[in-house]
Design a protein around this motif. Structure first.
Motif, PDB file in Angstrom:
ATOM      1  N   PHE A  96       0.828  -1.210   0.000  1.00 20.97           N
ATOM      2  CA  PHE A  96       0.000   0.000   0.000  1.00 20.97           C
ATOM      3  C   PHE A  96       0.864   1.263   0.000  1.00 20.97           C
ATOM      4  O   PHE A  96       0.408   2.319  -0.447  1.00 20.97           O
ATOM      5  CB  PHE A  96      -0.945  -0.002   1.200  1.00 20.97           C
ATOM      6  N   LEU A  97       2.083   1.151   0.484  1.00 21.09           N
ATOM      7  CA  LEU A  97       2.991   2.298   0.497  1.00 21.09           C
ATOM      8  C   LEU A  97       3.587   2.573  -0.880  1.00 21.09           C
ATOM      9  O   LEU A  97       4.267   3.586  -1.070  1.00 21.09           O
ATOM     10  CB  LEU A  97       4.118   2.073   1.510  1.00 21.09           C
ATOM     11  N   GLU A  98       3.365   1.674  -1.829  1.00 24.19           N
ATOM     12  CA  GLU A  98       3.901   1.831  -3.186  1.00 24.19           C
ATOM     13  C   GLU A  98       2.853   2.342  -4.177  1.00 24.19           C
ATOM     14  O   GLU A  98       3.163   2.578  -5.339  1.00 24.19           O
ATOM     15  CB  GLU A  98       4.457   0.485  -3.672  1.00 24.19           C
ATOM     16  N   ILE A  99       1.619   2.526  -3.718  1.00 18.90           N
ATOM     17  CA  ILE A  99       0.562   3.017  -4.604  1.00 18.90           C
ATOM     18  C   ILE A  99       0.820   4.478  -4.938  1.00 18.90           C
ATOM     19  O   ILE A  99       1.087   5.294  -4.051  1.00 18.90           O
ATOM     20  CB  ILE A  99      -0.824   2.840  -3.954  1.00 18.90           C
ATOM     21  N   ASP A 100       0.718   4.810  -6.203  1.00 19.01           N
ATOM     22  CA  ASP A 100       0.976   6.176  -6.667  1.00 19.01           C
ATOM     23  C   ASP A 100      -0.316   7.001  -6.617  1.00 19.01           C
ATOM     24  O   ASP A 100      -0.935   7.297  -7.639  1.00 19.01           O
ATOM     25  CB  ASP A 100       1.546   6.158  -8.087  1.00 19.01           C
ATOM     26  N   ALA A 101      -0.724   7.339  -5.393  1.00 17.98           N
ATOM     27  CA  ALA A 101      -1.933   8.141  -5.210  1.00 17.98           C
ATOM     28  C   ALA A 101      -1.950   8.667  -3.779  1.00 17.98           C
ATOM     29  O   ALA A 101      -1.384   8.042  -2.873  1.00 17.98           O
ATOM     30  CB  ALA A 101      -3.191   7.318  -5.487  1.00 17.98           C
ATOM     31  N   ASN A 102      -2.598   9.812  -3.577  1.00 18.68           N
ATOM     32  CA  ASN A 102      -2.785  10.338  -2.225  1.00 18.68           C
ATOM     33  C   ASN A 102      -3.864   9.514  -1.532  1.00 18.68           C
ATOM     34  O   ASN A 102      -5.028   9.539  -1.945  1.00 18.68           O
ATOM     35  CB  ASN A 102      -3.196  11.808  -2.274  1.00 18.68           C
ATOM     36  N   MET A 103      -3.459   8.800  -0.481  1.00 17.51           N
ATOM     37  CA  MET A 103      -4.406   7.960   0.239  1.00 17.51           C
ATOM     38  C   MET A 103      -4.217   8.145   1.733  1.00 17.51           C
ATOM     39  O   MET A 103      -3.173   8.613   2.195  1.00 17.51           O
ATOM     40  CB  MET A 103      -4.236   6.490  -0.161  1.00 17.51           C
ATOM     41  N   THR A 104      -5.240   7.764   2.490  1.00 20.21           N
ATOM     42  CA  THR A 104      -5.246   7.945   3.941  1.00 20.21           C
ATOM     43  C   THR A 104      -5.263   6.573   4.604  1.00 20.21           C
ATOM     44  O   THR A 104      -6.126   5.747   4.286  1.00 20.21           O
ATOM     45  CB  THR A 104      -6.479   8.764   4.376  1.00 20.21           C
ATOM     46  N   TYR A 105      -4.304   6.357   5.521  1.00 21.01           N
ATOM     47  CA  TYR A 105      -4.179   5.052   6.162  1.00 21.01           C
ATOM     48  C   TYR A 105      -4.557   5.144   7.644  1.00 21.01           C
ATOM     49  O   TYR A 105      -3.980   5.930   8.402  1.00 21.01           O
ATOM     50  CB  TYR A 105      -2.758   4.523   5.981  1.00 21.01           C
ATOM     51  N   ALA A 106      -5.554   4.327   8.023  1.00 21.14           N
ATOM     52  CA  ALA A 106      -6.088   4.340   9.382  1.00 21.14           C
ATOM     53  C   ALA A 106      -5.455   3.204  10.191  1.00 21.14           C
ATOM     54  O   ALA A 106      -5.578   2.032   9.827  1.00 21.14           O
ATOM     55  CB  ALA A 106      -7.604   4.197   9.346  1.00 21.14           C
ATOM     56  N   ILE A 107      -4.792   3.564  11.283  1.00 21.53           N
ATOM     57  CA  ILE A 107      -4.014   2.608  12.073  1.00 21.53           C
ATOM     58  C   ILE A 107      -4.698   2.349  13.409  1.00 21.53           C
ATOM     59  O   ILE A 107      -5.050   3.283  14.136  1.00 21.53           O
ATOM     60  CB  ILE A 107      -2.591   3.147  12.315  1.00 21.53           C
ATOM     61  N   ILE A 108      -4.877   1.077  13.715  1.00 20.32           N
ATOM     62  CA  ILE A 108      -5.473   0.695  14.999  1.00 20.32           C
ATOM     63  C   ILE A 108      -4.392   0.789  16.086  1.00 20.32           C
ATOM     64  O   ILE A 108      -3.308   0.224  15.936  1.00 20.32           O
ATOM     65  CB  ILE A 108      -6.014  -0.746  14.956  1.00 20.32           C
TER      66      ILE A 108
END
Length: 294
Positions: A96-108
């Motif tokens: 997911f860290l290699e996707i070429d897009a602005n994304m939001t990652y929700a961490i538990i």
């Protein structure tokens, strides 16, 4: 006397001949100089014409024409949150860290990689929020030391919220993990709003129940907020995930923007890796949910 006159005549004749010869030689020399100068001038003129011809040829040489690449017209803005980071550190989470897009990652909070993944995600250019555990109407799973329950007092909820934010210091917002019961409770959501307001953070209502009051409570307290529009991967099936993604795309096209939530799963990663580049070429923009708040 006659001899003298004869000699004198001969001398005069010779002198005359010599003078004539000198004049002729001088004229020939001058002519040669003129010819030499003329040849030099002709040579210079020829070289000048050749240079002009080369310049003209260079200027008139057709330039290589590249096709004009126009940016596609913006059709919609898409925000994607990927939930449940923190408990895995493998090729899926790294993928997911290699996707070429602005994304939001929700961490538990409360997992082995909760803090470290937040740092990795931000360093890779992504946005991080806390995926805050909240009580379900049925059984609530995991994160016992962080989960917010409706029977808790304000002090306990505030402490748990602050501990979660402390464990994931890279977070700039929050959404709910589970929480079909807690997100419909005024007491729980008011505590969430107070802490977020104090910290200057935002809240995304995951809408795990139609009875949620998360978004409206944030509006009352003046906390920047937004809601989830589509769940991408309730069914862990590539074809169904793709269909849900296209629903999100259509929603963004209709409303201007839309927010979808997926999870850190191999099939979700595969679909997003394949479809995001295609959608970007078609005119859809992927952006952080922090830019879609009201």
């Amino acid at each position: 006397m006659n001899n003298f006159d004869l000699k004198s005549s001969i001398i005069y004749i010779l002198i005359f001949i010599i003078m004539v010869l000198l004049i002729i030689l001088k004229k020939m020399d001058d002519r040669n100089k003129d010819l030499s100068l003329q040849k030099k001038m002709e040579k210079v003129e020829i070289e000048s014409q050749e240079e002009k011809l080369q310049e003209k040829t260079f200027d008139e040489k057709p330039h290589k024409i590249f096709p004009e690449i126009k940016n596609p017209e913006l059709k919609g803005v898409i925000g994607i949150i990927i939930d449940d980071f923190g408990y895995r550190n493998d090729n899926v989470s790294d993928g997911f860290l290699e996707i070429d897009a602005n994304m939001t990652y929700a961490i538990i909070p409360g997992h082995q990689y909760s803090t470290s993944f937040g740092e990795k995600a931000v360093n890779a250019g992504f946005e991080v929020i806390v995926h805050m555990p909240m009580e379900n109407t049925g059984r609530t799973y995991g994160e016992e030391e962080f989960v917010l329950k409706t029977d808790m007092d304000n002090e306990t909820m505030e402490r748990r919220l602050k501990n979660a934010l402390k464990q994931i210091p890279t977070a700039i917002g929050m959404n709910n993990h589970q929480g079909s019961k807690a997100s419909a409770d005024q007491g729980v959501m008011a505590n969430v709003a107070r802490v977020l307001k104090d910290k200057g953070l935002f809240y995304i209502d995951s809408r795990t129940t139609v009875e949620t009051i998360g978004e409206t409570t944030m509006e009352i307290f003046g906390v920047p907020t937004a809601r989830r529009n589509i769940f991408l991967d309730n069914d862990d099936d590539e074809i169904k995930i793709e269909k849900q993604l296209m629903k999100l795309v259509k929603k963004s096209e209709k409303s201007g923007f839309a927010i979808g939530i997926g999870h850190v799963k191999p099939k979700t990663l595969k679909v997003l890796r394949e479809k995001i580049p295609q959608l970007k070429r078609q005119g859809y923009k992927f952006d952080f949910v922090s830019r879609m708040l009201h």
